[in-house]
Structure formats: C-alpha cells, structure tokens
Motif scaffolding. Structure first.
Motif, mmCIF file in Angstrom:
data_model
loop_
_atom_site.group_PDB
_atom_site.id
_atom_site.type_symbol
_atom_site.label_atom_id
_atom_site.label_comp_id
_atom_site.label_asym_id
_atom_site.label_seq_id
_atom_site.Cartn_x
_atom_site.Cartn_y
_atom_site.Cartn_z
ATOM 1 N N ASP A 6 -3.000 35.451 46.424
ATOM 2 C CA ASP A 6 -3.256 36.250 47.622
ATOM 3 C C ASP A 6 -3.460 35.352 48.834
ATOM 4 O O ASP A 6 -2.885 35.567 49.897
ATOM 5 N N ILE A 7 -4.293 34.330 48.654
ATOM 6 C CA ILE A 7 -4.588 33.454 49.781
ATOM 7 C C ILE A 7 -3.343 32.727 50.262
ATOM 8 O O ILE A 7 -3.136 32.536 51.448
ATOM 9 N N GLU B 144 -9.522 34.297 57.010
ATOM 10 C CA GLU B 144 -9.615 32.905 57.424
ATOM 11 C C GLU B 144 -8.781 32.000 56.514
ATOM 12 O O GLU B 144 -8.035 31.140 56.975
ATOM 13 N N ALA C 103 -15.361 34.757 44.660
ATOM 14 C CA ALA C 103 -14.377 35.155 45.660
ATOM 15 C C ALA C 103 -14.975 36.051 46.742
ATOM 16 O O ALA C 103 -14.559 36.021 47.892
ATOM 17 N N SER C 104 -15.972 36.804 46.362
ATOM 18 C CA SER C 104 -16.460 37.808 47.311
ATOM 19 C C SER C 104 -17.160 37.195 48.523
ATOM 20 O O SER C 104 -17.425 37.888 49.491
ATOM 21 N N ILE C 105 -17.437 35.909 48.476
ATOM 22 C CA ILE C 105 -18.047 35.316 49.672
ATOM 23 C C ILE C 105 -16.991 34.720 50.597
ATOM 24 O O ILE C 105 -17.288 34.212 51.663
ATOM 25 N N LEU C 106 -15.738 34.755 50.165
ATOM 26 C CA LEU C 106 -14.701 34.107 50.951
ATOM 27 C C LEU C 106 -14.036 35.095 51.892
ATOM 28 O O LEU C 106 -13.782 36.226 51.529
ATOM 29 N N SER C 107 -13.722 34.611 53.087
ATOM 30 C CA SER C 107 -13.022 35.469 54.027
ATOM 31 C C SER C 107 -11.526 35.288 53.835
ATOM 32 O O SER C 107 -10.970 34.214 54.055
ATOM 33 N N PHE C 108 -10.900 36.334 53.412
ATOM 34 C CA PHE C 108 -9.453 36.267 53.172
ATOM 35 C C PHE C 108 -8.706 35.917 54.448
ATOM 36 O O PHE C 108 -7.823 35.074 54.464
ATOM 37 N N TYR D 24 -6.257 32.832 54.648
ATOM 38 C CA TYR D 24 -4.845 33.128 54.871
ATOM 39 C C TYR D 24 -4.356 32.361 56.099
ATOM 40 O O TYR D 24 -3.297 31.747 56.090
ATOM 41 N N ILE E 192 -13.332 30.296 43.973
ATOM 42 C CA ILE E 192 -12.665 31.315 43.156
ATOM 43 C C ILE E 192 -12.854 30.998 41.689
ATOM 44 O O ILE E 192 -13.171 31.865 40.871
ATOM 45 N N MET F 243 -5.866 35.661 42.699
ATOM 46 C CA MET F 243 -6.576 35.524 43.972
ATOM 47 C C MET F 243 -5.995 34.378 44.785
ATOM 48 O O MET F 243 -5.793 34.491 46.006
#
Lengths: 770, 526
Positions: A121-122, A39, A32-37, A41, A27, A118
């Motif tokens: 969010d996680i 997962e 961030a766009s490569i991360l799976s939220f 979370y 991040i 971000m």
C-alpha cells in the motif's frame, strides 16, 4: 525547471528513506495504525519521482530481508521438531513437534503476507511507476521471493529439510490412521504454492515438495501392496485399495494442490493395482473365477472399476473371463458328445434313441443360453455394459459354439422344438423371448449355410405336417433371421410359406372344378400341396417311389390334369413321404378316425381286402407298396409297436425284422375318437444323414464360391491370388467361413473351364476370360 | 553519424482540429501495437494521443478484436478498462471470457471503467459501503447506496429528504415492490442498463416504474416493439442521462456543499462526536442552513487545507486505490479518524495535508464522481502532477490534452518538458519538442535547453554509439515539417542545395548546422 523538482536534494532523499524504513519496521512490529499513510505514500512518491526508485526498491529489499532473517532465527529455528526421531516409536512425539513447527511457520507466513500487503500500500506509486519501467517484480512479489530465499530455502538454517520432513511425516501419520491437524498442513501447502521458483517457473510446492511426496508415497504403497496381497483375499484387497484411493483423493482435496491429484492417483494405481493384477485375478477361492462362479456382482463391479484405472487391467480381466467361458463351453460340448456317444453305442437307431438325440440338442442349446444369460447379467450388473468386454465374451462364445460341429443343427432343432411346443404351456411371448435369445446364438455360428439347410428341413416338416404353432410365430422367426442375415438368406424360406398359401387357393379352385365338372368325383378328399422344388429341401431325383392304391392314383391323376391345365409346362412329382391321411377305421368296439402318414395309409389300405385273421408278411407289404425299406420299417414300427397298436405284429417285439407278419388289430380300443399316429419327425441326424447333409452343403458351397470368384473377377478383370482369396473370403463370410485351399481348388476348376487364366508373366495373377 | 529518424507517430497539436490523415496514422499504429501485443505502445497511444479505441479498419477489425485474435490478454484488459466497446453478440464478445467479466453491455461505451465501477456498486453493495437497506420481506433484503438513488431519482431524493431522512432500514411491502422488478430498477438507476423481464412481471414492473416516476423507463417497458437500432440509440441516451445525473448531483449537491472550516467548528466538533444529536451548538445551524437545497448523503468528509468536502466512501474507495487505503487501510488515517456531525449523521473526517490545493482537489473529485473533468488551462499542470501522484491515469491524460491544446505553454516550457519526461507523458513531450522546433533560434541560445539535451544524453548514457537523442530527433522532425522538406532529405537529413533551392530550404540546412554545432560543443554525437 520547476522549483519543486529542484528541491529534491540528497538530504531529502535520505530523510524520505529513513522515514520509510522506520515505517516498514513499525509495520513488522504490527504498529501500522500509528503510521500516516498519506505521508509515507508521499515519501515513496517523491523518491520515485526524483529517480531514486532503485535506491528505494533495494532499501526495501534490505529491510525486509533483515526482518525475515531475524524471524528465521528467533521464531522458526527454535520450533524445529526434535531431530532424529524418524523411528516408529518416536512417531507420535515427532508428530506433535512437527505440528507445532507447522503452526509456527503458519503464523510467520501469515504475518509476512499481512505486512507485505501494507508495504505494498505504501509503495503503491513505486509499484506502478518504477517497478514497471525497471522491469523488477512488484513489491509483494519481491516479498514472496525474499520469504522463499530467507525462510523456506534458508541457506543458514535447515528450515527446508525440517519442513519437508515434517510434512511427509504428518502425511505418513495420517495414512496410519492418526488424526492430524490438517489446517496447519494446508497453510504450509498454500504457502509453498504461492511461492514460485524463478528458474523452474513453477511453484516451490512443485519443485521442492511434490517430487519427494510422490517418491515416499510410491515407497509406502509398494510395501503396503506386497503386504496386503499376502494377507487379504481378493474382495478385501480391492476394498482396501478403493479406500486408499479415496483417502488420497481426499487428501489432495483437503490440503494439497489439485495438480498432484493425477500424479498420486497414478502412483497408488501403479503400486496397488497394476503390480498385483494377475495375483488378484488368480487368487484361489476368491479371485475372478470364484467371483463369477458365485455371481458376486458387487465384487466384480468393484474389480471392473478398480482395474479400469490401469492400462492392462481390463485386458487381463477380459482374458481371464473369456478363458473361463471357453472352459465352461468346452464342458457343455463334452456332455453332448458323451451322451451322443452313448446313444450311438447301440449302433441301431431306434425311435427312443433319436428322442434322446433331440433332447441332447435341446439341452445343449439351453445350457448355452443359460451360460449366455449368466454372462449377460455379469455384463449388465458388474461391467456397466462395457463394449470391449461384450466383444471378448462374444468371441469366446463363438469359439466354443463353433467347436461343436453340430451346433447349427442343434440350434435349428431347438427352434423347431419351440415352434412346435408352443401349444404346450408356453405363452407366445415366452416363446418369442426364447427365440430372441436363440438368435443371439445363431449370430455366433460360422456356418450359417448349414444352419439354413437344417432350418429348411425342419420348417418343411413343420409346414407339411401342420405342426407349427402359428404362422405368426414362424414368420416372426423368419423376420428375425432376415434382420440378421438379409433377405437372400430367407427368400427360400419365405417361398415355402408362399407355396403353402397358393396351395390353399389351388385346393379351393380344385374343389370348385370338381363340383362343376361332369367328372366322377373321387371317393376321397384329396388335399395337395404344390411345392416349388428349389425352395424346398426335398431331393427331386431321389424322391421315393411308392405304389398308391387305385383310388388314390385316380384322385391324383384328376388333380394332375386340373393343375397342368392351368399351368402348362410344369412337372409334378409326388412326394409320398411327406403326406398324411385321415382314414376311418372300423374296429370291433367302435369307429375311429386315424391320422396317419401317407405310407401308413398305403399299408393300412392293404388290410382292407383281408379278413381279420389274415396276415400280411413284411415282404408282401414291401413288395406291393414299394416303400423304401427304412421308411417302411419306421412306419410299421409306429403302427405296430408304438402307443396305438393298429396292427399286431408276430412275433412281438420292438424291432421290425424281415419275415414278421402283421394282422389288423380289430380289438383295438381307445378312449379318443381321433387318433394320431406319431411319426418320428425332425430328429438329430444319424451319422449317415449327417454325412449326406455335409456333402450337400459342400456342394452348395462349391457353387457359391465359384459364383463369388467369377463375380469378383468379372469386376476386376485381373487380380493377385492373395487379394482374390481375401476378397472371396470377405464376400462369403456372412454365410460360412471358406477355407483357402477350397477356394484355390475352385479357382483351378474355373481355370480348367476357361473362366480364368493365369497371367502369362506371373503365375500368382489371374485374368478373367470373357 | 547523424541520421534522421522518422517518428512513427505524427503528433497533432489539436486533437479536434487534426486532419483525418493523422488520426488514421495513429489508428494504424494502435492496430499494429494490438497485433504485436505491445502494451506500452497501446497505453501511450490511447492515453496520450487519444487514439480512437472503437474505430474499425476497412476490414471491420477493431483494436479489441485484433488483440483478442492475437491472444494478448493484457492488451485486451487494458483496452476494456479504457472503454473499448464490445457487444455480447459480436465475434469479440463470444470469443473471450475476460469480456464477460467486464459486464460490458449495450450501454457501455468509452467510459467502460466508470460503468464497471457503477456495476460493481450494484453487484456488491455490502463491499462498497452501502448505507440503506430495503426490506421487501422476511428473507428479501436489498442493500443500496443512498447517494446513487438520490442522484438518479427524484422520487428517492424526495423520500431521503423527508420520510426516510433518518432511516437506514426501510421496510416495504413485497406486494408493492416485487423483488425482481425492484432489482431491475436498481440496476437501471446504477448503470442505466435496462434488464429484460419476463412477461408475467411486466405489469408490476411498469407500475413500479410509474411509482418511482421513471418516465423513460416506463416507456421502455410499455413500448414493446422497438428496432435494435432504436434500442441502441435509446440506450446511449440513457447512459448520457446517467452521466448528467451524476454531474448534476456532484455540482449541485456536493461541490456546492463544501465549506470552510472555522475554528469555532473544530471546537464544537469534538463534543459532537461523543454526544448525541440533541443540542448542537451554532455550527449545526450553519450546517443546516447549508442543507437547504438538497442533501449530500455524504458518509465521509475530506478536509483539504481549510476546506471540507462531503464525499462518499463508495466513490472514493472504488475509484481510487489511494483513497481506498486511506479509508479502509490499516494506517493511522483510518484508525484514528476525526468525526464530524453532518446532515444529522456522525461521519468520519479525513484531513489530507498534501500539496494538493482545494481547487485541485475539487477537480479530482469531479473526475472521481463523473468520470470527466473540465480542467481550466491554468490548473492543468497541477492537475497533471496530482493525477500522476494519485495514479489516476485517465485524469492524467485529460490534463495532458488540456495542456497540449494551448498555443503557448502555460508553465515554463522547461518545467513542462521535465514533467513530460518524468511522468512519461508522450503527448506533452511531443508538444514541447514541437515548441522547441518552432522557437529553435531562441532556444539554442538558452542555457537551460543545453542542460536539457545534456541530461537527455545522460539518461541514455548506456546507449549504443549509433543511437540518437530522442529529443533532438523529434526537434529535427518538427523542423522538417515546419520547412516542408520532409520528403526530400538526403541520408544526413539535409536538403540538397543547388541554385534552384528555395530560401527556406537553405534556412533549414543552416538551422541543422547550428544544432550540430551545439551538439559538438556539448561533445555529443547525435
């Protein structure tokens, strides 16, 4: 136990954590766009669920701190502006360096907040479940704290010092009229505002920045204030101050916190207004007094607005203006006493001198009215009708008006003049207007009873001599006085009007009576005005004697009989000095109707029995008519020395002297059929008359004072001396300002007459004796 | 020292069958918590014990009123979010600015958050994925959500299925649809609220209502003299109607449209995202066949395992923070979304590969769309877990109610107890304690029970010495209830034994002895 929960092993924990830490790093790298939220979370959720919330929380703190430390080292520190450039030559260079520094900081701050959103969010589950029960800040707040401690208040790098210096420097530049990039400053301010100081429970803006800002501002304006006072005149100075105030307000609105607004405003006000109040007011040629003199309403208005911002401002202005009014008032008073003294210098009181006396009075009132107008205008246009100023002005007017002892007489004369002059070109409205203004002056008079006395005299003359403009105008004036002072003040005045009306009725009845009765009709038309002695200002006992010719005496007797028959128990006294008569005189050329005073009539009738060549000496006239000497002289003067010379005096001259001889002037010619012989009426009093009036007033006051004392004591029975004095003063205030010594005398007089006694135990206390 | 701690809240096994007495106690407790501003207590009472949030005490004080009066902002916020009723013309309504923000209205009752959500959709269509625009004039464009209109109005449903099927931008003559009236009707469709209109618009409004075939609304605008009381009743009916509409829409149009993903489709989906609609392969036919009865108006699909659920972004994002981030956040899910061709539209598809099963997800969706959820008992435990995970507090308490309404545990009792402790579900914890009390003889033999006690002791390791173990206290309390000895205990929590003692009293003391012995073995003092 659930198998699922049992699976939570340490290995899984470290696995979960590694992924999260890695994600946070991504991040920070803006990946961030490569991360799976989903997962991430789940990882956070698992950690919290398996009681590893604290480890997760601390781990996050560490990762973020590490990142921020790098940011501080790699981005913020290299952007430090060139140090040691606080001297003025380097200002602009420093300004640019500073702007760049702020820009870097802005982007660092923006990156940080975006990342923190971000991360939040996680870690949503951690925030909701762990942070709450563990009583630690939510992760976003944690991010703010870390940013504060690692960047803004870094212990390793002097970021804070640079930041504050740059901000203050940028503001300084803007004050010096340079263009700066406000958006960068605004970003920094917002950042400081969003960060909180935990111990002070306030924003970092308030703890770190605001104080320094206010300090430097105070210093800046201290210097500027001193400089400007030396350079500018008052209007210019005020314009500059106004501009500065506006600028600071704008500055706050654009990039500071609203909470700073009152603080910086009070600093500018203190440094630029409070500290230089007196200097600006007293500036020669441009200060307050010159502004008033030249009626600079804009400047006055500006001063009023500016000075109103500080505590003492209006106070100072008020005092200065009041003093100025008093000074101007003193000037007006002085011109009066000057002309009065020149008038009295001649010792003798000729008609001409008296005329100037009246005009002096009128001019005085007019001057005062003009002054009042001027300050009303100032009040209206520049001072937004401030009540406090109005009061101060009124006090000043009151002060100097009462300084002139003749003011009650002057004002009454002025009214008299207007009510008489009405026919001479002024419309009724104009007159009404003038009278309205005069009433405002009347308000300022302390000795209203003196005014009343003069007004009564003047009114009596107007009524009896038929000189007043109109009944309406007179009644209007009385109505105004009534509003000011209450009905008691005007009952007598109204009584005078009443007498006039009743007299008209009486005269109609009298005429009927004459027609119906078998009596011989008198050879002349008699018109009588019956006056109630208490209403009118005439002195009964001192009513002047006068021998009427036989026909007139007869007519008078007829009326007396008629009147007394109707009203038993009344006594009539003839006021020969107040009447007037129309007589028809036959001259060589033609006949004329002449309107004269009663005295003049008596004098002229004496010539009826004489041949044109015969003369009467002054002594003869005096002896036969029994007219008081002063009146006789005055009346002869107007018959023989004025515009219409009905009599001829020998020797010729302006003054009447004993031994003068008078002839009937049968050669008299005049264009007009009707002639009015002017008698000198309602003039400024001579010193003697004044003394007389004064004495009468004093006498009346004695009675009023005693009445007040008795009224109060009757109510209270027992009273302390000081309280009694205070109460009496309060009651008499609307009519005049009693002086304590006088009251004390009255008390003693009342004790002598056994209305009061001193209390046996305490000499300061009085008892009322029934 | 052992001491008996009376539990301040009496737990009811069954909320519905519970005596008035216990409701009163819970309610009193809630009032006290509102007075003192104890947010956690209020939360627990409302969430876990379904404390009657809109009841009033003998002085007509409601919890909301007391919280307002005592100035507890957070408590008030919580109460409002959880359905505290508040009317504009009452004392509470006047005194609190916050209340205004909640757009409370006559129609709103225990479902405040749900109506708040619907109001949000109405107020901010552009921020909530509105998907249709009505252009009334050159300057008057009104944005709305197809799914809401579809669910609430036959007229719009029909239009969306036919003439407007492929239109997102619908031009209407202003003369026919007066903007103010149309907005009023939209508000009604979204929230069941009936807005007052000025006299001059009345005829237009009525004709527009008739045009949209909204019979009850037409009546409301035609009927002008209804008492305040009747209005309340009617409003209540309207809000029930609205719920029914959404329930029906969810059951008939959404849930029935979920379908199994087959491999065939996956392959066909890839080209479909690039190619326009024209010649769709067989999958499109399959989809079309599914569209026979009504449309979903879906703008997103969620795939769980092999099942695909058509959904709406508006509902998902605004009802769940989790889905909000998934769909709108900066992460991979929203950045690299699959797409799928559905109802003639290309819409994104998100795959959730979490533990959540399609069965459970359907229940979660039901909750999201309708604010209620018929949880089958056998799934209630999983729902509880998932609701906690997705931070759906209300669903969590719904699940806990189902769980605790059972006579016997539907899962292993220790699993339940653990979940109750981990997820902080008081209601379930009390239920478990009671179960333990009732089965105390067997439980004391069970090694896992001993572990539980030990763990409980560890978790409060830092406690003061005199403190007691909550779990043991609760069990003692339930025991005393069970043996009916609650009122005559000595300070050690024992019944005074003498010749006249009943057998059960002796029994009770004997069990307490046993518990103490177990504690001694564990070297615990409680």
């Amino acid at each position: 136990m659930s198998r699922r929960f049992q699976n939570a092993a340490d290995s899984q924990f470290s696995d979960n954590w590694d992924r999260l830490a890695q994600a946070i790093r991504e991040i920070h790298r803006k990946n961030a766009s490569i991360l799976s939220f989903e997962e991430l979370y789940r990882n956070a959720y698992n950690m919290v669920l398996h009681k590893n919330g604290d480890k997760l929380y601390n781990g996050v703190r560490e990762v973020i701190t590490q990142h921020l430390e790098e940011v501080a080292k790699d981005q913020v520190v290299p952007a430090f502006p060139v140090s040691g450039a606080s001297s003025s030559q380097a200002n602009s260079a420093n300004g640019a360096g500073g702007a760049n520094f702020l820009k870097v900081l802005k982007s660092v701050w923006e990156d940080h907040t975006t990342c923190m959103l971000m991360i939040r969010d996680i870690l949503m589950y951690m925030d909701r479940v762990y942070a709450k029960s563990a009583n630690v800040p939510l992760v976003y707040e944690l991010g703010l704290e870390l940013f504060r401690d690692t960047i803004v208040r870094s212990t390793i790098y002097p970021i804070q010092t640079h930041l504050l210096d740059v901000l203050l420097n940028q503001i300084l530049l803007e004050r010096e009229n340079e263009i700066i990039d406000r958006s960068n400053i605004k970003a920094s301010m917002d950042m400081l505002l969003e960060l909180t100081d935990t111990s002070a429970k306030d924003s970092v803006y308030a703890t770190d920045f605001e104080g320094r800002f206010l300090e430097t501002s105070a210093e800046y304006y201290r210097v500027e204030g001193q400089m400007l006072v030396g350079e500018c005149d008052a209007p210019e100075y005020m314009k500059k101050v106004e501009k500065r105030l506006n600028e600071e307000e704008q500055r706050v609105r654009h990039y500071l916190s609203q909470t700073t607004e009152p603080k910086i405003r009070s600093i500018v006000e203190e440094e630029l207004i409070s500290k230089h109040l007196k200097t600006v007011i007293e500036m020669e040629n441009s200060g307050l007094i010159p502004m008033l003199r030249n009626e600079k309403m804009d400047d006055l208005g500006r001063m009023y607005k500016l000075f109103g911002r500080v505590i003492k401002g209006h106070e100072e202005m008020k005092t200065a203006i009041s003093n100025y009014i008093r000074e101007l008032g003193k000037d007006i008073n002085e011109t009066v006493s000057n002309s009065a003294s020149t008038a009295t210098a001649g010792e003798s009181h000729t008609a001409g001198d008296r005329q100037t006396g009246t005009s002096v009075a009128i001019r005085w009132v007019q001057d005062v009215l003009d002054l009042k107008d001027k300050f009303d205008k100032v009040q209206n246009l520049a001072l937004s009708n401030d009540k406090a100023f109005q009061t101060a002005f009124n006090e000043a007017f009151e002060f100097f008006i009462n300084k002139n002892l003749k003011s009650p007489e002057f004002i009454s004369l002025f009214i008299d003049d207007n009510l008489k002059k009405g026919l001479k070109g002024k419309t009724e409205e104009e007159v009404d207007n003038v009278l309205d203004k005069t009433i405002t002056l009347f308000r300022f008079i302390g000795e209203k009873d003196v005014f009343e006395r003069y007004y009564k005299q003047h009114l009596a003359k107007r009524l009896l001599l038929g000189r007043s403009v109109s009944d309406d105008a007179e009644r209007g004036m009385i109505g105004k006085l009534k509003i000011e002072c209450g009905y008691q003040f005007t009952t007598k005045l109204e009584g005078m009007f009443n007498d006039m009306r009743i007299s008209t009725d009486t005269m109609t009845d009298f005429k009927d009576y004459l027609e119906k009765s078998a009596l011989e009709r008198p050879k002349l038309d008699l018109s009588v005005t019956v006056l109630t002695s208490t209403f009118w200002p005439m002195n009964l006992s001192a009513s002047p004697r006068c021998n009427f010719p036989a026909e007139i005496t007869k007519a008078c007797d007829t009326f007396q009989r008629f009147y007394l028959a109707r009203h038993s128990g009344r006594r009539l006294t003839w006021q020969s000095n107040m009447g007037s008569a129309d007589i028809r005189a036959t001259f060589n050329a033609r006949k004329h109707d002449i309107n004269v005073s009663t005295y003049q009539m008596v004098i002229l009738l004496m010539f009826n029995d004489l041949s044109p060549s015969q003369s009467l000496s002054y002594e003869t006239i005096k002896g036969e008519s029994d007219i008081p000497e002063a009146d006789l002289k005055r009346n002869l003067q107007s018959l023989a020395c004025a515009k219409y010379k009905i009599l001829v005096k020998e020797p010729k001259g302006k003054e009447i002297e004993p031994g003068d001889k008078f002839y009937f002037n049968s050669d008299f010619t005049c264009q007009l059929q009707r002639i009015k012989i002017q008698t000198v009426a309602s003039k400024v009093e001579t010193e003697g008359e004044r003394k007389d009036t004064r004495e009468k007033v004093e006498e009346a006051r004695k009675h009023q004072t005693e009445a007040a004392i008795v009224r109060i004591m009757k109510d209270r029975k027992t009273m302390d001396h000081n309280l009694l004095i205070a109460e009496v003063t309060k009651q008499l205030q609307p009519r005049f300002v009693p002086n304590p010594a006088m009251i004390k005398k009255r008390i003693e007089a009342l004790i002598e007459r056994e209305y009061l006694e001193r209390a046996p135990g305490d000499r300061r206390v009085y008892n009322y004796l029934a | 020292m052992t001491s008996f701690k009376p539990v301040s809240v009496v737990l009811r096994n069954d909320y519905i069958q519970s005596t008035d007495d216990s409701i009163d106690k819970i309610f009193q407790d809630l009032l006290n918590a509102c007075r003192s501003g104890d947010l956690e207590r209020v939360e627990s009472l409302v969430r876990n014990y379904s404390a009657p949030i809109n009841k009033t005490d003998i002085w007509q004080c409601s919890p909301l009123y007391l919280a307002c009066l005592c100035g507890h902002y957070k408590v008030v916020t919580f109460l409002l979010e959880n359905g505290a009723r508040c009317e504009r013309d009452t004392f509470e309504g006047e005194r609190f600015q916050l209340l205004l923000d909640y757009k409370f209205s006559k129609a709103v009752d225990e479902s405040q958050p749900y109506f708040k959500f619907l109001t949000l959709l109405y107020d901010q269509p552009l921020n909530t994925f509105s998907d249709v625009v009505f252009k009334l004039s050159s300057y008057e464009e009104i944005h709305a959500h197809r799914c809401i209109l579809y669910a609430r109005s036959k007229y719009f449903a029909n239009k969306f299925e036919t003439t407007w099927r492929n239109h997102d931008f619908i031009e209407v003559l202003e003369s026919q649809w007066h903007p103010t009236c149309f907005r009023g009707i939209l508000r009604y469709l979204y929230t069941s609220e009936i807005v007052a209109i000025t006299k001059d618009l009345e005829t237009q409004m009525i004709s527009l209502c008739q045009n949209f075939e909204l019979d009850s609304l037409t009546e409301r605008y035609t009927e002008n003299k209804i008492s305040k009381k009747e209005v309340q009743v009617l409003d209540k009916l309207e809000s029930q109607e609205l719920r029914k509409d959404f329930e029906k829409f969810f059951k008939n149009n959404l849930l029935s449209k979920k379908y199994m993903k087959d491999d065939d489709e996956t392959s066909s989906n890839e080209p479909s995202s690039n190619e326009p609609s024209s010649n769709e392969p067989s999958s499109n036919n399959i989809l079309n066949s599914r569209e026979l009865q009504g449309l979903t108006q879906a703008d997103i699909c969620i795939q769980i395992e092999q099942e695909i659920f058509p959904c709406h972004k508006a509902f998902l994002t605004k009802r769940s923070e989790y889905f909000n981030v998934i769909i709108t956040g900066p992460f991979a899910e929203s950045q690299h979304m699959d797409t799928i061709y559905y109802e003639n539209r290309l819409i994104p598809k998100i795959t959730i590969s979490d533990y959540c099963t399609p069965e459970i997800f359907a229940l979660i969706l039901e909750f999201i769309y309708t604010d209620k959820c018929d949880i089958p008992p056998n799934l209630s435990y999983q729902v509880l877990i998932e609701a906690d995970k997705f931070l759906l507090d209300r669903l969590k308490s719904l699940a806990s109610i189902v769980l605790t309404n059972q006579l016997e545990p539907i899962e292993d009792i220790y699993t339940l107890m653990r979940a109750a402790l981990d997820l902080n579900v008081d209601r379930l914890e009390q239920w478990c304690s009671r179960w333990f009390a009732e089965h105390i003889e067997e439980v004391l033999e069970d090694q896992r029970f001993l572990e539980l006690i030990q763990e409980s002791a560890h978790s409060i390791y830092k406690r003061e010495e005199t403190d007691s173990l909550p779990i043991i206290d609760d069990i003692r309390f339930w025991l005393s209830k069970k043996y009916g000895v609650l009122d005559n205990l000595d300070k050690n929590g024992r019944v005074n034994e003498d010749e006249e003692s009943f057998t059960w009293e002796i029994e009770y003391n004997r069990i307490l002895e046993r518990i103490d012995k177990v504690l001694e073995q564990l070297e615990l003092d409680a």
